[in-house]
Design a protein around this motif. Sequence first.
Motif, PDB file in Angstrom:
ATOM      1  N   GLY A 115       1.495   5.674   2.938  1.00 39.13           N
ATOM      2  CA  GLY A 115       1.546   5.783   1.476  1.00 39.13           C
ATOM      3  C   GLY A 115       1.202   4.488   0.755  1.00 39.13           C
ATOM      4  O   GLY A 115       0.919   3.454   1.367  1.00 39.13           O
ATOM      5  N   LEU A 162       3.077   2.502  -1.352  1.00 43.95           N
ATOM      6  CA  LEU A 162       4.028   1.382  -1.292  1.00 43.95           C
ATOM      7  C   LEU A 162       3.824   0.573  -0.011  1.00 43.95           C
ATOM      8  O   LEU A 162       3.789  -0.660  -0.030  1.00 43.95           O
ATOM      9  CB  LEU A 162       5.468   1.915  -1.349  1.00 43.95           C
ATOM     10  N   ARG A 212       0.249  -1.231  -0.129  1.00 44.74           N
ATOM     11  CA  ARG A 212      -0.009  -2.184  -1.215  1.00 44.74           C
ATOM     12  C   ARG A 212       1.057  -3.275  -1.291  1.00 44.74           C
ATOM     13  O   ARG A 212       0.771  -4.400  -1.704  1.00 44.74           O
ATOM     14  CB  ARG A 212      -0.050  -1.420  -2.535  1.00 44.74           C
ATOM     15  N   LEU A 213       2.286  -2.967  -0.862  1.00 49.69           N
ATOM     16  CA  LEU A 213       3.345  -3.966  -1.019  1.00 49.69           C
ATOM     17  C   LEU A 213       4.046  -4.349   0.294  1.00 49.69           C
ATOM     18  O   LEU A 213       4.230  -5.533   0.576  1.00 49.69           O
ATOM     19  CB  LEU A 213       4.386  -3.460  -2.039  1.00 49.69           C
ATOM     20  N   PRO A 271       8.712   9.942  -0.779  1.00 44.46           N
ATOM     21  CA  PRO A 271       9.208  10.530  -2.029  1.00 44.46           C
ATOM     22  C   PRO A 271      10.727  10.712  -1.916  1.00 44.46           C
ATOM     23  O   PRO A 271      11.226  11.063  -0.831  1.00 44.46           O
ATOM     24  CB  PRO A 271       8.482  11.882  -2.094  1.00 44.46           C
TER      25      PRO A 271
HETATM   26  P1  NDP Z   1       3.118   7.951  -1.678  1.00 46.29           P
HETATM   27  O1  NDP Z   1       3.103   9.365  -2.155  1.00 46.29           O
HETATM   28  O2  NDP Z   1       1.906   7.117  -1.797  1.00 46.29           O
HETATM   29  O3  NDP Z   1       3.535   7.920  -0.137  1.00 46.29           O
HETATM   30  C1  NDP Z   1       4.511   8.798   0.393  1.00 46.29           C
HETATM   31  C2  NDP Z   1       4.455   8.701   1.900  1.00 46.29           C
HETATM   32  O4  NDP Z   1       5.419   9.625   2.421  1.00 46.29           O
HETATM   33  C3  NDP Z   1       3.099   9.071   2.512  1.00 46.29           C
HETATM   34  O5  NDP Z   1       2.886   8.181   3.560  1.00 46.29           O
HETATM   35  C4  NDP Z   1       3.358  10.486   3.035  1.00 46.29           C
HETATM   36  O6  NDP Z   1       2.568  10.765   4.173  1.00 46.29           O
HETATM   37  C5  NDP Z   1       4.771  10.349   3.482  1.00 46.29           C
HETATM   38  N1  NDP Z   1       5.484  11.635   3.635  1.00 46.29           N
HETATM   39  C6  NDP Z   1       5.833  12.536   2.692  1.00 46.29           C
HETATM   40  N2  NDP Z   1       6.491  13.566   3.255  1.00 46.29           N
HETATM   41  C7  NDP Z   1       6.559  13.319   4.577  1.00 46.29           C
HETATM   42  C8  NDP Z   1       7.109  13.999   5.708  1.00 46.29           C
HETATM   43  N3  NDP Z   1       7.788  15.151   5.586  1.00 46.29           N
HETATM   44  N4  NDP Z   1       6.975  13.428   6.914  1.00 46.29           N
HETATM   45  C9  NDP Z   1       6.312  12.269   7.081  1.00 46.29           C
HETATM   46  N5  NDP Z   1       5.778  11.568   6.071  1.00 46.29           N
HETATM   47  C10 NDP Z   1       5.898  12.096   4.840  1.00 46.29           C
HETATM   48  O7  NDP Z   1       4.388   7.278  -2.410  1.00 46.29           O
HETATM   49  P2  NDP Z   1       4.636   5.723  -2.674  1.00 46.29           P
HETATM   50  O8  NDP Z   1       4.262   4.968  -1.473  1.00 46.29           O
HETATM   51  O9  NDP Z   1       4.044   5.346  -3.968  1.00 46.29           O
HETATM   52  O10 NDP Z   1       6.214   5.683  -2.919  1.00 46.29           O
HETATM   53  C11 NDP Z   1       7.170   5.811  -1.872  1.00 46.29           C
HETATM   54  C12 NDP Z   1       8.544   5.500  -2.428  1.00 46.29           C
HETATM   55  O11 NDP Z   1       8.570   4.177  -2.932  1.00 46.29           O
HETATM   56  C13 NDP Z   1       8.959   6.377  -3.599  1.00 46.29           C
HETATM   57  O12 NDP Z   1      10.331   6.613  -3.507  1.00 46.29           O
HETATM   58  C14 NDP Z   1       8.646   5.538  -4.825  1.00 46.29           C
HETATM   59  O13 NDP Z   1       9.486   5.856  -5.907  1.00 46.29           O
HETATM   60  C15 NDP Z   1       8.978   4.151  -4.301  1.00 46.29           C
HETATM   61  N6  NDP Z   1       8.292   3.055  -4.983  1.00 46.29           N
HETATM   62  C16 NDP Z   1       6.917   2.980  -4.977  1.00 46.29           C
HETATM   63  C17 NDP Z   1       6.288   1.920  -5.580  1.00 46.29           C
HETATM   64  C18 NDP Z   1       4.800   1.789  -5.572  1.00 46.29           C
HETATM   65  O14 NDP Z   1       4.295   0.821  -6.168  1.00 46.29           O
HETATM   66  N7  NDP Z   1       4.077   2.672  -4.947  1.00 46.29           N
HETATM   67  C19 NDP Z   1       7.068   0.843  -6.258  1.00 46.29           C
HETATM   68  C20 NDP Z   1       8.477   1.002  -6.174  1.00 46.29           C
HETATM   69  C21 NDP Z   1       9.055   2.071  -5.552  1.00 46.29           C
HETATM   70  P3  NDP Z   1       1.022  11.213   4.057  1.00 46.29           P
HETATM   71  O15 NDP Z   1       0.382  10.409   2.977  1.00 46.29           O
HETATM   72  O16 NDP Z   1       0.517  10.866   5.398  1.00 46.29           O
HETATM   73  O17 NDP Z   1       1.045  12.650   3.720  1.00 46.29           O
END
Ligand code: NDP
Length: 456
Positions: A14, A16, A19-20, A108
Amino acid sequence: MSATTTLILLGGSGDLSSRLLMPALGQLLTRQRDRHVQLIGVGSDDLSPDEWTERVRASFDAADASGESVETVLKETRYEKRDVTDAEELTAILDMAEADPAIYFALPPSVTMKACQALETITPLPQGTVLALEKPFGTDQPSADALNEQLLKLVPEEQVHRVDHFLGHSTVLNLLGLRFANRVFEPLWSRDHIEKVEIVYDEQLGLEGRAGYYDNAGALIDMIQSHLLQVLSVFAMEPPATTDAVDLRDAKAAVLRATHVFDDDVRAYSHRARYTAGSVAGRDFPSYVDEEGVDPSRNTETLAQVTFEVRNWRWAGVPFTLRSGKALGSRRREIQVTFLPAPHVPHGFSGSSDRDVMTIALAPDEMSLEVNVNGPGDPWRLDRASLEVTFGEGELKAYGEVIESILDGDPSLSVRGDSAAQMWRIVAPVIEAWRSGEVPLEEYETGSAGPGDWKV
Ligand code: NDP
């Protein structure tokens, strides 16, 4: 070489993570070359080993990461396509860990809860397992309480890291050092000498393609609930005996328990607004409601301001105004402390007798103190002067400190469970009043200072 630590990124594919979190890991390993980390990425995307390694490499490159530890991670890291809500699949991931794992839920929020429920059925978890969770931590106090309860079924509280990347080590320690290592400041740190405190995080940035998250959160939850209340708690805490996690987190929690909307009057002490089209810092933004992915009927605010009070002996009656917004004309990230006026300026002086103002800038950390001094030439005339200092920068960027703390099992920077729930309790009346339309949603032009009649 130091012992191996295992970092499992659930949601490694994902935003986060790439990128971080992974750039932060790269930065840490570049600075600490004898650290050995086993990195396991997990996601639902189908990524080949090469594709995964390339992603990690791109993240490391973004942080200019280099050195032996970085190369070792690149050589050894692996990616697993797994459903993290399934206990058997999670067990398979845990079996790959060479050391007690640090499990980062970069998922999520709804998936995080399900993954925690699945982890409950895997008993026992390795003894030193550390869990790291991102904001938002729940959506209100009951859901934060429920998540806390779930986490405590898995590991003790000290092994849960509720990440707050905003308040890095250096910022917290700079604030504590300034106040508690100087005889001249701490005696002034109370309602007896301070008139008001403003904690402001104004950005020039707009949505930056993050409508999916932001349109459901808004400025109040994204910044005030998640981060600025933490800054308030560090600013207003009672003197801790040490800087260890127990003392710091106890002191912060005591402040949060005493914090309420000023006068309990949400209509008078909270404001919300969203930006209309305009330009800032050479960039044109459409109106927030026309940004891709935004649902205008959600009435999401892009600028929020709430005044709180800390109802205890030290702070009763002092307004703490917290504000944050996007697409504003100037970038302002600071704590501004306005002191009460001098009780008596000797007759005979002319010119300024404004209140002293201390501004503590956050990232980069700087401090200025505006005072009245006798002007040049005419010693009876008082002028304003500013004393300025820049604090030394921390070695690591914010998420570098987060990853370091997680790998080292040091929770001092993370938000304790009771504080996370308190932060929801504090903003609950604001959320309720905004949802029911009791406080109007105003507008401000991109590049402006916000609605003109707000007093910050
Ligand atoms: P993304 O939607 O980009 O990434 C979510 C990740 O979860 C993906 O890698 C996805 O896999 C994976 N995923 C979802 N469901 C499943 C599952 N059942 N089994 C395995 N993997 C799963 O979200 P973000 O990275 O943006 O955010 C993640 C968290 O961090 C959130 O809670 C958000 O609020 C928090 N956050 C994010 C920030 C940001 O800048 N992005 C900043 C601060 C907090 P796949 O893609 O392979 O389907």
